[in-house]
Motif scaffolding. Structure first.
Motif, PDB file in Angstrom:
ATOM      1  N   GLU A  72       0.829  -1.207   0.000  1.00 16.37           N
ATOM      2  CA  GLU A  72       0.000   0.000   0.000  1.00 16.37           C
ATOM      3  C   GLU A  72       0.863   1.257   0.000  1.00 16.37           C
ATOM      4  OE1 GLU A  72      -3.346   0.417  -0.267  1.00 16.37           O
ATOM      5  OE2 GLU A  72      -3.353  -1.723  -0.725  1.00 16.37           O
ATOM      6  N   LYS A  73       1.963   1.217   0.760  1.00 14.42           N
ATOM      7  CA  LYS A  73       2.857   2.376   0.809  1.00 14.42           C
ATOM      8  C   LYS A  73       3.549   2.605  -0.527  1.00 14.42           C
ATOM      9  CE  LYS A  73       4.004   2.707   5.723  1.00 14.42           C
ATOM     10  NZ  LYS A  73       5.100   2.655   6.726  1.00 14.42           N
ATOM     11  N   LYS A  75       2.263   2.180  -3.441  1.00 16.72           N
ATOM     12  CA  LYS A  75       1.351   2.716  -4.446  1.00 16.72           C
ATOM     13  C   LYS A  75       1.449   4.238  -4.491  1.00 16.72           C
ATOM     14  CE  LYS A  75      -2.198  -0.905  -4.136  1.00 16.72           C
ATOM     15  NZ  LYS A  75      -3.616  -1.176  -3.794  1.00 16.72           N
ATOM     16  N   PRO A  76       1.458   4.810  -5.698  1.00 20.80           N
ATOM     17  CA  PRO A  76       1.439   6.278  -5.791  1.00 20.80           C
ATOM     18  C   PRO A  76       0.156   6.822  -5.175  1.00 20.80           C
ATOM     19  CG  PRO A  76       1.969   5.268  -7.909  1.00 20.80           C
ATOM     20  CD  PRO A  76       1.508   4.165  -7.010  1.00 20.80           C
ATOM     21  N   SER A  77       0.288   7.841  -4.374  1.00 22.01           N
ATOM     22  CA  SER A  77      -0.884   8.384  -3.695  1.00 22.01           C
ATOM     23  C   SER A  77      -1.447   9.574  -4.453  1.00 22.01           C
ATOM     24  CB  SER A  77      -0.524   8.805  -2.265  1.00 22.01           C
ATOM     25  OG  SER A  77       0.519   9.760  -2.285  1.00 22.01           O
ATOM     26  N   MET A  78      -2.753   9.733  -4.345  1.00 22.88           N
ATOM     27  CA  MET A  78      -3.438  10.854  -4.971  1.00 22.88           C
ATOM     28  C   MET A  78      -2.855  12.165  -4.453  1.00 22.88           C
ATOM     29  SD  MET A  78      -5.996  12.186  -6.710  1.00 22.88           S
ATOM     30  CE  MET A  78      -7.071  13.622  -6.719  1.00 22.88           C
ATOM     31  N   VAL A  80      -2.384  15.593  -2.833  1.00 18.86           N
ATOM     32  CA  VAL A  80      -3.200  16.328  -1.869  1.00 18.86           C
ATOM     33  C   VAL A  80      -3.252  17.782  -2.309  1.00 18.86           C
ATOM     34  CG1 VAL A  80      -3.465  17.010   0.535  1.00 18.86           C
ATOM     35  CG2 VAL A  80      -2.512  14.758  -0.030  1.00 18.86           C
ATOM     36  N   LYS A 193      -0.471  14.239 -12.330  1.00 18.84           N
ATOM     37  CA  LYS A 193       0.729  14.575 -11.570  1.00 18.84           C
ATOM     38  C   LYS A 193       1.941  14.071 -12.342  1.00 18.84           C
ATOM     39  CE  LYS A 193       3.121  14.067  -7.147  1.00 18.84           C
ATOM     40  NZ  LYS A 193       3.100  13.465  -5.784  1.00 18.84           N
ATOM     41  N   TYR A 212      -5.177  10.488 -12.285  1.00 20.52           N
ATOM     42  CA  TYR A 212      -6.103   9.984 -11.268  1.00 20.52           C
ATOM     43  C   TYR A 212      -7.529  10.435 -11.575  1.00 20.52           C
ATOM     44  CZ  TYR A 212      -1.879   9.553  -8.308  1.00 20.52           C
ATOM     45  OH  TYR A 212      -0.648   9.245  -7.792  1.00 20.52           O
ATOM     46  N   ASP A 215      -9.490   8.684  -6.042  1.00 18.74           N
ATOM     47  CA  ASP A 215      -8.298   8.074  -5.451  1.00 18.74           C
ATOM     48  C   ASP A 215      -7.694   6.994  -6.345  1.00 18.74           C
ATOM     49  OD1 ASP A 215      -8.509   9.639  -3.167  1.00 18.74           O
ATOM     50  OD2 ASP A 215      -9.844   8.208  -2.172  1.00 18.74           O
ATOM     51  N   SER A 216      -8.292   6.769  -7.510  1.00 21.06           N
ATOM     52  CA  SER A 216      -7.861   5.668  -8.371  1.00 21.06           C
ATOM     53  C   SER A 216      -6.938   6.153  -9.487  1.00 21.06           C
ATOM     54  CB  SER A 216      -9.079   4.978  -8.998  1.00 21.06           C
ATOM     55  OG  SER A 216      -9.931   4.448  -8.007  1.00 21.06           O
ATOM     56  N   GLU A 220      -0.919   5.680 -16.355  1.00 20.44           N
ATOM     57  CA  GLU A 220       0.419   6.086 -15.954  1.00 20.44           C
ATOM     58  C   GLU A 220       1.392   5.792 -17.080  1.00 20.44           C
ATOM     59  OE1 GLU A 220       1.743   3.924 -12.531  1.00 20.44           O
ATOM     60  OE2 GLU A 220       0.954   2.018 -13.252  1.00 20.44           O
TER      61      GLU A 220
END
Length: 231
Positions: A72-73, A75-78, A80, A193, A212, A215-216, A220
């Protein structure tokens, strides 16, 4: 200790001590579980139900949980960012940087930009020209246009590396490792991004781009562009 030991072979019990609490065995198992799960290395907020726990099972559970957390960490995060805040660049400013015009200008605003990264936004509406034929009964934004929109945002990032961007143009040399993960439909808001993989050298820039919706991750890829002075 007791003055004598009572052994019950049919139960496998060695009754040579007194319990301090009626639920002491359950307390012991609970403390064992807490100690074993601490191997995860971070606090856990949640409810865990165990049945006949033991050190081996507890440690295996902790290892499995650690693997999930690492994935989970990774994974690229949406990004903020407040999509309703005043943009860094509105459509007017974008048109000063990019030569694209309707129906091929696919960036509505730039939300954030610095030397190494950029965040852009595209509102996808049913009025987009490409939905007329793609597809009449199930409108889906073509993947190549998602990549094109990403490239336009990346172009603004690259142009930001020169003092007079209005005198330069961006040309993409290579697009690699593109993956389409989810479809994009009317009503979606695309957030792009892009980050420089390495500093811009001799007018060449390579960027990692992610698109994105919510959150999905929908798309890429790795993009390489060149900036050149306009003739």
């Amino acid at each position: 200790h007791k003055p004598h030991i009572e052994y019950e072979p049919e139960l496998g019990l060695l009754n040579n001590t007194s319990l301090h609490y009626t639920n002491e065995l359950a307390r012991h198992k609970l403390l064992d579980f807490i100690g074993d799960v601490s191997l995860v290395g971070m606090p856990i907020k949640g409810k865990i139900i165990t049945k006949k726990p033991g050190h081996k099972a507890n440690v295996e559970f902790a290892k499995h949980l650690s693997q999930i957390i690492r994935k989970e960490k990774a994974k690229p995060s949406m990004p903020v960012t407040d999509i309703y805040a005043k943009p860094i660049m509105d459509i007017g400013e974008i048109q000063k940087r990019l030569p694209h015009r309707y129906p091929f200008l696919l960036v509505d605003k730039i939300l954030k930009i610095d030397e190494n990264s950029i965040i852009g936004l595209k509102n996808v509406t049913y009025n987009e020209a490409f939905f007329v034929g793609h597809f009449p009964n199930e409108p889906v934004m073509p993947g190549v246009l998602i990549v094109e929109a990403m490239a336009q945002v990346g172009g603004i990032l690259v142009l930001n590396s020169v003092p007079d961007p209005e005198n330069y143009a961006t040309y993409f040399l290579r697009i690699e490792q593109v993956r389409f993960k989810k479809k994009v439909s009317p009503g979606d808001t695309l957030i792009f991004k892009l980050e420089l993989v390495s500093p811009v050298r001799r007018g060449i820039a390579t960027m990692r781009g992610i698109a994105y919706v919510g959150d999905s991750i929908v798309t890429e890829g790795l993009l390489t562009a060149q900036i050149a002075k306009k003739e």
